[in-house]
Design a protein around this motif. Sequence first.
Motif, PDB file in Angstrom:
ATOM      1  N   LEU A 147      35.052   0.071  33.353  1.00 28.07           N
ATOM      2  CA  LEU A 147      35.689  -0.122  34.661  1.00 28.07           C
ATOM      3  C   LEU A 147      36.351  -1.495  34.760  1.00 28.07           C
ATOM      4  O   LEU A 147      37.492  -1.606  35.225  1.00 28.07           O
ATOM      5  CB  LEU A 147      34.644   0.034  35.775  1.00 28.07           C
ATOM      6  N   SER A 148      35.635  -2.520  34.332  1.00 32.27           N
ATOM      7  CA  SER A 148      36.199  -3.869  34.417  1.00 32.27           C
ATOM      8  C   SER A 148      37.435  -3.995  33.542  1.00 32.27           C
ATOM      9  O   SER A 148      38.411  -4.658  33.906  1.00 32.27           O
ATOM     10  CB  SER A 148      35.152  -4.924  34.026  1.00 32.27           C
ATOM     11  N   ALA A 149      37.416  -3.338  32.373  1.00 32.17           N
ATOM     12  CA  ALA A 149      38.572  -3.397  31.473  1.00 32.17           C
ATOM     13  C   ALA A 149      39.785  -2.716  32.080  1.00 32.17           C
ATOM     14  O   ALA A 149      40.929  -3.150  31.898  1.00 32.17           O
ATOM     15  CB  ALA A 149      38.226  -2.754  30.128  1.00 32.17           C
ATOM     16  N   VAL A 150      39.545  -1.642  32.823  1.00 32.51           N
ATOM     17  CA  VAL A 150      40.643  -0.879  33.424  1.00 32.51           C
ATOM     18  C   VAL A 150      41.229  -1.593  34.631  1.00 32.51           C
ATOM     19  O   VAL A 150      42.452  -1.647  34.810  1.00 32.51           O
ATOM     20  CB  VAL A 150      40.159   0.533  33.821  1.00 32.51           C
ATOM     21  N   ILE A 151      40.365  -2.154  35.490  1.00 37.07           N
ATOM     22  CA  ILE A 151      40.863  -2.678  36.763  1.00 37.07           C
ATOM     23  C   ILE A 151      41.224  -4.152  36.728  1.00 37.07           C
ATOM     24  O   ILE A 151      41.994  -4.626  37.570  1.00 37.07           O
ATOM     25  CB  ILE A 151      39.843  -2.420  37.901  1.00 37.07           C
ATOM     26  N   VAL A 152      40.700  -4.904  35.741  1.00 33.77           N
ATOM     27  CA  VAL A 152      40.960  -6.348  35.719  1.00 33.77           C
ATOM     28  C   VAL A 152      42.433  -6.655  35.519  1.00 33.77           C
ATOM     29  O   VAL A 152      43.017  -7.490  36.225  1.00 33.77           O
ATOM     30  CB  VAL A 152      40.107  -7.047  34.628  1.00 33.77           C
ATOM     31  N   SER A 153      43.080  -5.996  34.568  1.00 34.25           N
ATOM     32  CA  SER A 153      44.474  -6.307  34.256  1.00 34.25           C
ATOM     33  C   SER A 153      45.414  -6.068  35.442  1.00 34.25           C
ATOM     34  O   SER A 153      46.183  -6.960  35.812  1.00 34.25           O
ATOM     35  CB  SER A 153      44.934  -5.500  33.036  1.00 34.25           C
ATOM     36  N   PRO A 154      45.367  -4.890  36.094  1.00 33.88           N
ATOM     37  CA  PRO A 154      46.246  -4.696  37.256  1.00 33.88           C
ATOM     38  C   PRO A 154      45.908  -5.599  38.438  1.00 33.88           C
ATOM     39  O   PRO A 154      46.800  -6.043  39.160  1.00 33.88           O
ATOM     40  CB  PRO A 154      46.057  -3.217  37.616  1.00 33.88           C
ATOM     41  N   ILE A 155      44.612  -5.880  38.637  1.00 32.75           N
ATOM     42  CA  ILE A 155      44.230  -6.786  39.733  1.00 32.75           C
ATOM     43  C   ILE A 155      44.749  -8.186  39.441  1.00 32.75           C
ATOM     44  O   ILE A 155      45.274  -8.865  40.339  1.00 32.75           O
ATOM     45  CB  ILE A 155      42.696  -6.801  39.931  1.00 32.75           C
ATOM     46  N   HIS A 156      44.615  -8.615  38.189  1.00 35.79           N
ATOM     47  CA  HIS A 156      45.101  -9.940  37.810  1.00 35.79           C
ATOM     48  C   HIS A 156      46.609 -10.059  38.016  1.00 35.79           C
ATOM     49  O   HIS A 156      47.108 -11.112  38.429  1.00 35.79           O
ATOM     50  CB  HIS A 156      44.753 -10.228  36.347  1.00 35.79           C
ATOM     51  N   ALA A 157      47.326  -8.988  37.740  1.00 36.71           N
ATOM     52  CA  ALA A 157      48.782  -9.012  37.893  1.00 36.71           C
ATOM     53  C   ALA A 157      49.192  -9.265  39.342  1.00 36.71           C
ATOM     54  O   ALA A 157      50.258  -9.826  39.617  1.00 36.71           O
ATOM     55  CB  ALA A 157      49.378  -7.696  37.405  1.00 36.71           C
TER      56      ALA A 157
END
Length: 398
Positions: A147-157
């Motif tokens: 979950l963290s791998a999936v959501i971290v990148s778009p949230i960071h963007a």
Amino acid sequence: MHKQTVRYLVGGIFALVIAMGIGRFSYTVILPYMQDTFAFSRATAGFLATSNYLGYLVGALVAGRLQMVNKRIPFLQISLVISIMVTAMMGFTDAIFAWYILRFISGVMSALIFVIAASLVLDQLARNGQSHVSGLFYSGVGIGIALSAVIVSPIHAIFDWNGTWIALALFSVILLVFIILFIKPITPQHTQQKPGQTKSSQKVPPKAWMKWLIIAYSLEGLGYIVTGTFIVSIAEESTSFHGDASYVWFVVGIAAIPSCIVCSKLAQRYGYVRTLLISMLFQGLGIVLPAFATNTMTLYISAFIFGATFMGITTVATTLARQILPVNSHQILGYLTAGYALGQMLGPSLAGTLANYSNSYQYALLGATAVVVVGAFCLISGLNYEKEKVGELDAISE
């Protein structure tokens, strides 16, 4: 499976998502973004991880000494609240000194949550004769990582590195609500068990052999954490890796989810010590691969092997420890976890410092592999205690 047991199992999975998948391991996938922003060294990245694992060691030692048989649920809830708070606070400061403190506190809470949740869920499964599904509980770590791998990148963007920490904390609050609803004190009718229901069908080593399990598991903590801390950074820095480095961490999480169930099944069939030994040797292969090549395929294979073993090893080791010493399970799990935590406390700082001086992760990965292999060899003496049982199973299957 009894309704209350299912609730405990789901609540325990959610607790591991918060404490381990997010509170502990989300640092791995957020780390490259923080390094890009603040340009701190690999050594500093390693020391930050070490701060978290020092906290994990302290938390494990505390959990092993606490007398909390009737207070485990309040302890669990308080630890979860604190874990969520310090995760959120990571996004409200850019002072490295403050990060050290927050990561330390997060580590303490992660260990407490892991040990308490494990003792609650494993005890409940044992009461209802469902110990064989303990792998489902441990899959919570893999779910949290994925979950963290999936959501971290778009949230960071959208919200940058600091908003990512806060968003993960808010997501954890939602899970906390379900944990409070699902894990409640059990009424007497839920604690009834059928005669012989919880007896283990496995032959396990005697209590005196526990020292070898603790040594092996401690070395596992020292070795595995090098990959667990730096694999995303390795992908990020590699010129031959193509794609989003966070996908490497996603592969780790996806591989970790079924690994606990698979390793539990293998342990029941072939023996816990044998499964543990082979898993550690296989993990060593995954750790060492990026020491020789950091292209896309190699890193994905390394991530898959790592994900397929590190939580499976934890599942088998903790289940074996509980079978050897079934009384006061939170205490033996606490001491076992403390050895593991001591190893993983030393790993990131040693690896980060070595990588800093050599300007490469190669020697750190080679050292980590050697440590895990030595840990596997420490288990060899335990194989003798399982031969008789495995022979019986082979005879039945024929």
